[in-house]
Scaffold this motif. Structure first.
Motif, short mmCIF file in Angstrom:
data_model
loop_
_atom_site.label_atom_id
_atom_site.label_comp_id
_atom_site.label_asym_id
_atom_site.label_seq_id
_atom_site.Cartn_x
_atom_site.Cartn_y
_atom_site.Cartn_z
N GLY A 264 35.76 46.06 27.72
CA GLY A 264 35.30 47.16 28.55
C GLY A 264 33.98 46.89 29.26
N ALA A 265 33.45 45.66 29.16
CA ALA A 265 32.22 45.33 29.88
C ALA A 265 32.45 45.45 31.39
CB ALA A 265 31.76 43.92 29.53
N ASP A 266 31.39 45.69 32.13
CA ASP A 266 31.54 45.78 33.59
C ASP A 266 31.97 44.43 34.18
OD1 ASP A 266 30.84 48.41 33.51
OD2 ASP A 266 28.76 48.11 34.18
N ILE A 267 31.42 43.36 33.62
CA ILE A 267 31.57 42.04 34.25
C ILE A 267 32.03 40.99 33.24
CG2 ILE A 267 30.23 40.10 35.20
CD1 ILE A 267 28.44 42.25 36.53
N LYS A 337 35.66 45.38 34.59
CA LYS A 337 35.82 45.96 35.93
C LYS A 337 35.97 44.89 36.99
CE LYS A 337 33.39 50.24 34.80
NZ LYS A 337 32.16 51.05 35.04
N LYS A 338 35.33 43.74 36.78
CA LYS A 338 35.45 42.66 37.76
C LYS A 338 35.04 41.33 37.15
CE LYS A 338 30.95 43.83 39.82
NZ LYS A 338 30.28 44.24 41.08
N LEU A 351 39.40 31.34 43.19
CA LEU A 351 39.63 32.62 42.51
C LEU A 351 39.48 33.82 43.44
CD1 LEU A 351 40.38 33.84 39.79
CD2 LEU A 351 37.96 33.91 39.19
N ALA A 352 38.53 33.74 44.37
CA ALA A 352 38.24 34.91 45.20
C ALA A 352 39.04 34.94 46.50
CB ALA A 352 36.74 34.97 45.51
N VAL A 353 39.59 33.80 46.91
CA VAL A 353 40.31 33.77 48.20
C VAL A 353 41.77 33.34 48.01
CG1 VAL A 353 40.38 32.81 50.53
CG2 VAL A 353 38.18 33.25 49.43
N ILE A 354 41.98 32.09 47.62
CA ILE A 354 43.34 31.54 47.57
C ILE A 354 44.18 32.27 46.52
CG2 ILE A 354 44.73 29.45 47.37
CD1 ILE A 354 42.86 29.50 49.76
N ALA A 355 43.55 32.68 45.42
CA ALA A 355 44.30 33.36 44.35
C ALA A 355 44.89 34.69 44.80
CB ALA A 355 43.40 33.56 43.13
N PRO A 366 39.21 42.84 40.74
CA PRO A 366 38.16 42.42 41.69
C PRO A 366 37.46 41.14 41.25
CG PRO A 366 38.07 44.78 41.33
CD PRO A 366 39.07 44.23 40.35
N ARG A 367 37.27 40.23 42.19
CA ARG A 367 36.53 38.98 41.96
C ARG A 367 35.37 38.92 42.95
NH1 ARG A 367 42.00 39.13 42.99
NH2 ARG A 367 42.00 37.23 44.22
N GLU A 368 34.23 38.47 42.46
CA GLU A 368 33.04 38.54 43.31
C GLU A 368 32.14 37.33 43.07
OE1 GLU A 368 31.20 42.54 43.79
OE2 GLU A 368 29.42 41.52 42.99
#
Length: 535
Positions: A264-267, A337-338, A351-355, A366-368
């Motif tokens: 349940g951590a945010d990140i 959360k992300k 991870l953030a684009v091709i995936a 969400p990936r950031e």
């Protein structure tokens, strides 16, 4: 001087070498490095290349075994043609068919891409390294063997023989490009020569099982089998993290707690596990910043959950998808959360684009980029900084996959402007910056004399940029190259060592988070200690 002109059709003509690197054709290094201008590649020893393909140039990236007989040679060619067909079928190339077709059909041969390519320029403009040379070889094969009537029209559009020499040299040639996509960014009609190179690599891996062992056997396969490309299993990585925690407290005087498997951590913070072994201070610095800012975050101790590396990005869509899905499943299980990606350029893009192509439904978590939250933390006022602690010359390297591919240009710069009073840009910089020379797996590929080729040729432009950024600074003043990417740090580490830049110019390198922690008022002791090993 310029390399000799070589026609694309020459790739099929057997010879000892198609291209050759000569010291007097390489762009010269400035003082105090003039004495290193005569450096050239060590020759490949005959006994080491007796049974492998080594006729492209002066180095070997893959080392493909030569066929033992005619039947085996024909088997290679049939497999190549099968893979070539699949690349141009929608059901088999779900990721990149449309841009590949556009790049196959349209090229004005204006050579704008060649002028932008650091490998071509730094090789002394060797023809085989020209972005359009590799693409034109592949384009002619596509038009001859895949397009209807191609064998008849090939006499007009440019014929090329398909034999063992062509196949083997093309496989090697796909690993003389770092996939930095600087060529694509300047093409006036959008042709992407780096994508073509990627698709050639994909053909060889997915259809023929041919890829450099560093990125396939020791990379992706080990990642999926053990949990990390480093070979560290969950027990080993937690032991290493305990050590990092203790060392960071000793170095900075700051009490640190590293959270694991916090549901349940945010990140969920994901690092390139290579940082744990090679640059543990980077991992520790991230933890200090997140703790000091009061962020709700966690690491995962599940296999693959502590290593965001995804080498499939460079050569194999199937392997890329397997790793990306595993990362998303771990995040889903932890109910975070992300996912936040640390200082790893290729992992950003993977991870953030091709995936996006495979992470659908409840796996679309969400990936950031880590740069975004670091910028928010530094700008928020939650942590107090003393920029005078970073009062030494700092320049910034732009990882291609983060900056050119994703457009993340300003967050890291806003941070440096706030905490590094002597920050200066490289020329050019941002989306126009040059690759470190270690992109697309080059930084970890070291078989035969490939690491030497990398430092001498593909990383040479970056070294010249670094020297130019610090031009005019006193020799004895320590200087810092901020390279916020594990892969880039490896390549920059190697070029600084190769050219003795630490001894001759006091040039050091490191990540972004190390500079942030070094400027934090709450740190009782400095984190960056020039001429001393942090760990």
């Amino acid at each position: 001087m310029r390399g000799n002109f070589i026609k694309p059709s020459a790739i099929s003509k057997p010879s000892k070498r198609l291209g050759h690197i000569q010291a007097n054709e390489l762009p010269p290094l400035p003082p105090p490095y003039e004495d290193l201008n005569n450096l050239t590649l060590s020759g490949l020893k005959d006994e080491k290349i007796a049974n492998i393909e080594a006729s492209l140039d002066d180095t070997v990236a893959i080392g493909i075994p030569r066929p033992k007989n005619k039947e085996e040679e024909e088997k290679y060619i049939r497999a190549f043609l099968s893979g070539l067909r699949k690349l141009f079928e929608k059901k088999n190339n779900w990721g990149f068919l449309q841009p590949l077709l556009l790049s196959m059909e349209y090229c004005a041969k204006c050579q704008t891409c060649s002028d932008a390519c650091p490998v071509f320029e730094m090789s002394g403009r060797q023809e085989i390294y020209r972005p359009t040379f590799r693409s034109e070889v592949f384009r002619r094969l596509y038009k001859k063997y895949i397009k209807p009537g191609g064998k008849l029209t090939s006499k007009l559009t440019g014929d090329i023989d398909l034999n063992w020499t062509t196949v083997a040299r093309l496989a090697e040639l796909a690993y003389r490009c770092t996939l930095c996509r600087r060529c694509a960014s300047v093409c006036p009609i959008g042709v992407d020569n780096a994508l073509i190179t990627h698709e050639i690599r994909k053909l060889f891996s997915q259809e023929m099982g041919i890829a450099p062992k560093e990125i396939h056997e020791k990379g992706t396969l080990q990642h999926l089998r053990v949990g990390s490309t480093t070979g560290m299993n969950p027990v080993a990585v937690k032991d290493s993290m305990d050590f990092i925690q203790e060392e960071m407290e000793e170095i900075t005087g700051y009490k640190l707690e590293i959270p694991w498997d916090k549901e349940g951590a945010d990140i969920l913070l994901l690092h390139n596990a290579g940082e744990v072994l090679a640059w543990p201070e980077n991992v520790g610095a991230f933890a200090i910043i997140f703790q000091a800012a009061g962020i709700s975050w966690t690491f995962s101790s599940e296999e693959l959950g502590y290593d965001v590396v995804n080498y499939g990005l460079w050569y194999d869509d199937v392997q890329m998808a397997r790793v990306a899905i595993k990362h998303a499943e771990i995040a889903k299980k932890l109910k975070v959360k992300k996912m936040i990606i640390g200082e790893c350029g290729h992992a950003h893009k993977a991870l953030a684009v091709i995936a996006d192509r495979v992470l659908t439904g409840d796996l679309n978590i969400p990936r950031e980029s880590g740069f975004v939250i670091l910028d928010e933390i530094v700008s928020s006022g939650k942590i107090k900084f003393d920029p005078s602690r970073n009062n030494f010359p700092v320049t910034l390297h732009d990882p291609c996959n983060v900056v050119r591919a994703m457009g993340i240009v300003e967050p890291q710069r806003r941070i440096l402007r706030k905490i590094a009073p002597q920050f200066r840009e490289m020329t050019p910089h941002g989306v126009d910056n040059y690759c470190c020379g270690g992109g697309s797996g080059f930084a970890i590929m070291s078989g035969f004399n490939f690491a030497e080729w990398r430092t001498l040729v593909s990383s040479r432009k970056k070294f010249l940029q670094i020297l130019d950024a610090f031009k005019g600074e006193p020799q004895d003043v320590p200087k810092y190259v901020c390279a916020p990417c594990s892969n880039c740090k490896g390549a920059i580490r190697d070029i600084l060592e190769y050219y003795h830049a630490k001894e001759r110019s006091h040039i050091y390198y490191g990540g972004l988070v190390e500079l942030i922690v070094n400027a934090m008022v709450d740190m009782k002791k400095p984190m960056i200690k020039f001429d001393e090993e942090s760990f």
